[in-house]
Design an enzyme around this catalytic site. Structure first.
Site, PDB file in Angstrom:
ATOM      1  N   SER A 240    -141.212 -17.727  61.601  1.00  0.00           N
ATOM      2  CA  SER A 240    -142.418 -17.562  61.807  1.00  0.00           C
ATOM      3  C   SER A 240    -143.135 -16.264  61.559  1.00  0.00           C
ATOM      4  O   SER A 240    -142.139 -15.179  61.573  1.00  0.00           O
ATOM      5  CB  SER A 240    -142.857 -17.978  63.192  1.00  0.00           C
ATOM      6  N   ASP A 241    -144.295 -15.948  61.073  1.00  0.00           N
ATOM      7  CA  ASP A 241    -144.581 -14.597  61.049  1.00  0.00           C
ATOM      8  C   ASP A 241    -146.214 -14.662  61.284  1.00  0.00           C
ATOM      9  O   ASP A 241    -146.927 -15.684  61.270  1.00  0.00           O
ATOM     10  CB  ASP A 241    -144.573 -14.132  59.478  1.00  0.00           C
ATOM     11  N   THR A 242    -146.686 -13.539  62.013  1.00  0.00           N
ATOM     12  CA  THR A 242    -148.029 -13.342  62.698  1.00  0.00           C
ATOM     13  C   THR A 242    -148.615 -12.079  62.125  1.00  0.00           C
ATOM     14  O   THR A 242    -147.977 -10.943  62.030  1.00  0.00           O
ATOM     15  CB  THR A 242    -147.852 -13.588  64.027  1.00  0.00           C
TER      16      THR A 242
END
Length: 215
Positions: A81-83
Site C-alpha cells: 500500500s502507498d499513501t
C-alpha cells in the site's frame, strides 16, 4: 505446527498490521526497503497505484529469495500500500525533517486536501498478465487554521516525521482536522472496504468472510 500464512504484507507500518489483525487475516511481514519514487509521467493517482504495485512486486522478490534457500516457491499473495497527500496538484510524502514537516503543515493549514491511498496485491499463483489487482481510495480532509506555535509544537512531538503530509489522523493529528469526507482507514493508510474486496477476489479468508459464511 507452523502458522498458516495466507498473505505477505510488504509494509513496516504498524497501522496496516493492526488492520490486518483486526480482519483476522493470517499474514506475515516482509522486511525490505524500496526507494519510494513516483513516476512523474503519470497522473498523481496512477503514480500512487503504480508505486503500490512496485512495492508488492519487491515484496514478492524478497519472499522468493528467502524461500529459495529452503527449496520452496512463493505461493502466497503479497499486499502493498502507498499513501500520499495531494494539494493543488502537488504531492506530499513523508517529510525529511521537522523543518519540512512544518512547511507542509503550513501549506495544509485551513485548507482541504486529498489523501490518496493505493493498495495492490501481487498473486504469484495467477498467470503473468493477471497477477496484479489494485484499488484506489481518495479522501478529502480539511484542516483547521493552524498557528505557527501549533505547527512547531506538533512537529516537536515527532509524530509528523514518518507520515505522508506530516500528520497522523489516528494520533494527535486528529486535533488539527476539522472534517473528513471519505474513508478514514484510507487516511490511516489501508482502506478496509477496498481491501476486503481485494481479499475476496484472491480468496484470502478474513473476519467478515468467515462470519458471512456462518449466517
Amino acid at each position: 505446527m507452523a502458522k498458516r500464512i495466507d498473505l505477505y504484507l510488504a509494509s513496516k507500518s504498524p497501522r496496516r498490521s493492526a488492520y490486518l489483525k483486526q480482519l483476522e487475516v493470517n499474514f506475515q511481514l516482509l522486511d525490505f526497503f524500496l526507494e519510494e519514487t513516483l513516476d512523474r509521467d503519470l497522473a498523481i493517482s496512477a503514480a500512487v497505484e503504480d508505486l503500490a504495485k512496485r512495492k508488492a512486486l519487491a515484496g514478492y522478490e524478497v519472499a522468493k529469495a528467502n524461500l529459495k534457500e529452503q527449496g520452496k516457491d512463493v505461493d502466497v499473495p503479497v499486499l502493498a500500500s502507498d499513501t500520499l497527500v495531494a494539494l493543488d496538484g502537488m504531492t506530499m510524502g513523508k517529510p525529511k525533517d521537522k523543518s519540512e514537516a512544518a512547511a507542509m503543515l503550513h501549506q495544509l493549514s485551513g485548507r482541504t486536501h486529498d489523501v490518496i491511498t493505493a493498495i495492490a496485491i501481487y498473486d504469484p499463483r495467477k498467470e503473468d498478465g493477471e497477477r496484479y489487482i489494485s484499488s484506489l481510495s481518495v479522501t478529502q480532509v480539511t484542516f483547521i487554521s493552524l498557528t505557527p506555535h501549533q505547527i512547531q509544537t506538533y512537529c516537536q512531538t515527532g509524530e509528523p516525521l514518518d507520515k505522508a503530509g506530516s500528520y497522523a489522523i489516528q494520533g494527535l493529528g486528529q486535533a488539527v482536522v476539522s472534517s473528513i469526507h471519505g474513508c478514514y482507514s484510507g487516511v490511516v493508510g489501508l482502506p478496509l472496504f477496498k481491501l476486503v474486496k481485494l481479499l475476496d477476489r484472491v480468496g484470502i479468508p478474513h473476519a467478515l468472510s468467515a462470519r458471512h459464511a456462518n449466517l
